[in-house]
Design a protein around this motif. Structure first.
Motif, short mmCIF file in Angstrom:
data_model
loop_
_atom_site.label_atom_id
_atom_site.label_comp_id
_atom_site.label_asym_id
_atom_site.label_seq_id
_atom_site.Cartn_x
_atom_site.Cartn_y
_atom_site.Cartn_z
N LYS A 197 0.84 -1.20 0.00
CA LYS A 197 0.00 0.00 0.00
C LYS A 197 0.87 1.25 0.00
O LYS A 197 1.65 1.45 0.93
CB LYS A 197 -0.89 -0.02 1.25
N GLU B 267 -13.57 2.63 2.70
CA GLU B 267 -13.97 2.07 4.00
C GLU B 267 -14.29 3.20 4.97
O GLU B 267 -13.49 4.12 5.16
CB GLU B 267 -12.83 1.21 4.58
N ASN C 31 -7.26 12.49 -3.29
CA ASN C 31 -6.31 11.38 -3.37
C ASN C 31 -4.98 11.92 -2.86
O ASN C 31 -4.59 13.03 -3.22
CB ASN C 31 -6.19 10.85 -4.81
N GLU D 177 -0.99 7.03 -2.62
CA GLU D 177 -1.98 6.64 -3.63
C GLU D 177 -3.24 6.16 -2.94
O GLU D 177 -3.67 5.02 -3.12
CB GLU D 177 -1.44 5.49 -4.50
N MET D 178 -3.80 7.00 -2.07
CA MET D 178 -4.98 6.59 -1.33
C MET D 178 -6.12 7.58 -1.55
O MET D 178 -5.93 8.80 -1.43
CB MET D 178 -4.67 6.48 0.17
N ASN D 179 -7.29 7.02 -1.84
CA ASN D 179 -8.48 7.85 -1.99
C ASN D 179 -9.12 8.07 -0.63
O ASN D 179 -9.21 7.15 0.17
CB ASN D 179 -9.51 7.13 -2.87
N LEU E 160 -11.80 6.04 3.85
CA LEU E 160 -10.46 5.87 3.28
C LEU E 160 -10.50 4.63 2.43
O LEU E 160 -10.86 3.55 2.92
CB LEU E 160 -9.43 5.73 4.41
N GLU E 161 -10.15 4.78 1.14
CA GLU E 161 -10.19 3.65 0.20
C GLU E 161 -11.56 2.95 0.27
O GLU E 161 -11.64 1.73 0.26
CB GLU E 161 -9.06 2.66 0.50
#
Ligand code: MG
Length: 203
Positions: free
Chosen positions: A124, A195, A144, A128-130, A192-193
């Motif tokens: 991870k 969740e 992001n 690069e996390m939405n 987050l991602e």
């Protein structure tokens, strides 16, 4: 434990508040007393008429360090979540206009809400996390971490020149565009991602 916050770390957000895009990270801090306790609502403070949400990726420091180089910074955290950097925007604007510090507009009690922390797996990439914020079930912020001007490791390098980082310290990494006001009885939910990790009621 301390909370280190980064301002103006997304170009579109810097623009929406008519701020310059910074050439170095803009840092401010919140004290431990700013942490919103789990399951508690935020009571609308009497000193503002323009309380804003700012949804941000939050990183928890898990190793003590000072003068941490960017290339080693990843060893200093392994858990992230989404948080809310609550801001008394009217008060902040007055202080900014006078060139004064922002603390009372940013670091008041319950101004820092954090969700449930999740561990970063080796594959991870924290850049690069939405993440997303819903206000009363409507998406109001969608970011992001790739859009950050200064990435997490750079922030750690910069902040640790001035402040020793300690286990348990939190870093609020800045908000993307779409900040706005809340009113009493609003519900905020942070993802987050995809969740859901955070839920805060305004009372
Ligand atoms: Mg912020």
């Amino acid at each position: 434990m301390k909370i280190i916050c980064i301002g103006r770390n997304y170009i579109e957000h810097a623009k929406e508040l008519k701020n310059e895009v910074p050439s170095e990270p803009v840092i401010f801090m919140k004290p431990k007393s700013a942490l919103l306790l789990p399951e508690k609502p935020v009571y609308y403070p009497e000193f503002t008429d323009d309380l804003h949400y700012e949804c941000e990726l939050v990183v928890r420091i898990n190793k003590n360090g000072k003068y941490i180089q960017e290339r080693f910074a990843r060893k200093y955290y392994n858990e992230v979540t989404v948080g809310l950097d609550f801001t008394a925007r009217d008060l902040q604007q007055k202080l900014k206009d006078k060139g004064l510090p922002w603390e009372i507009a940013k670091a008041f009690d319950a101004s820092a809400a954090v969700g449930k922390f999740v561990s970063l797996t080796p594959e991870k990439n924290v850049q690069e996390m939405n993440f997303e914020l819903k206000l009363n079930n409507m998406t109001v912020q969608n970011g992001n971490t790739a859009q950050m001007i200064f990435g997490v490791n750079k922030i750690i390098e910069y902040a640790s020149k001035f402040f020793t980082l300690n286990i348990g310290d939190l870093i609020f990494t800045g908000t993307p565009a779409g900040v706005g006001p809340v009113t009493v009885y609003d519900k905020l939910e942070g993802y987050l991602e995809g969740e859901k990790l955070l839920e805060v009621d305004i009372r």
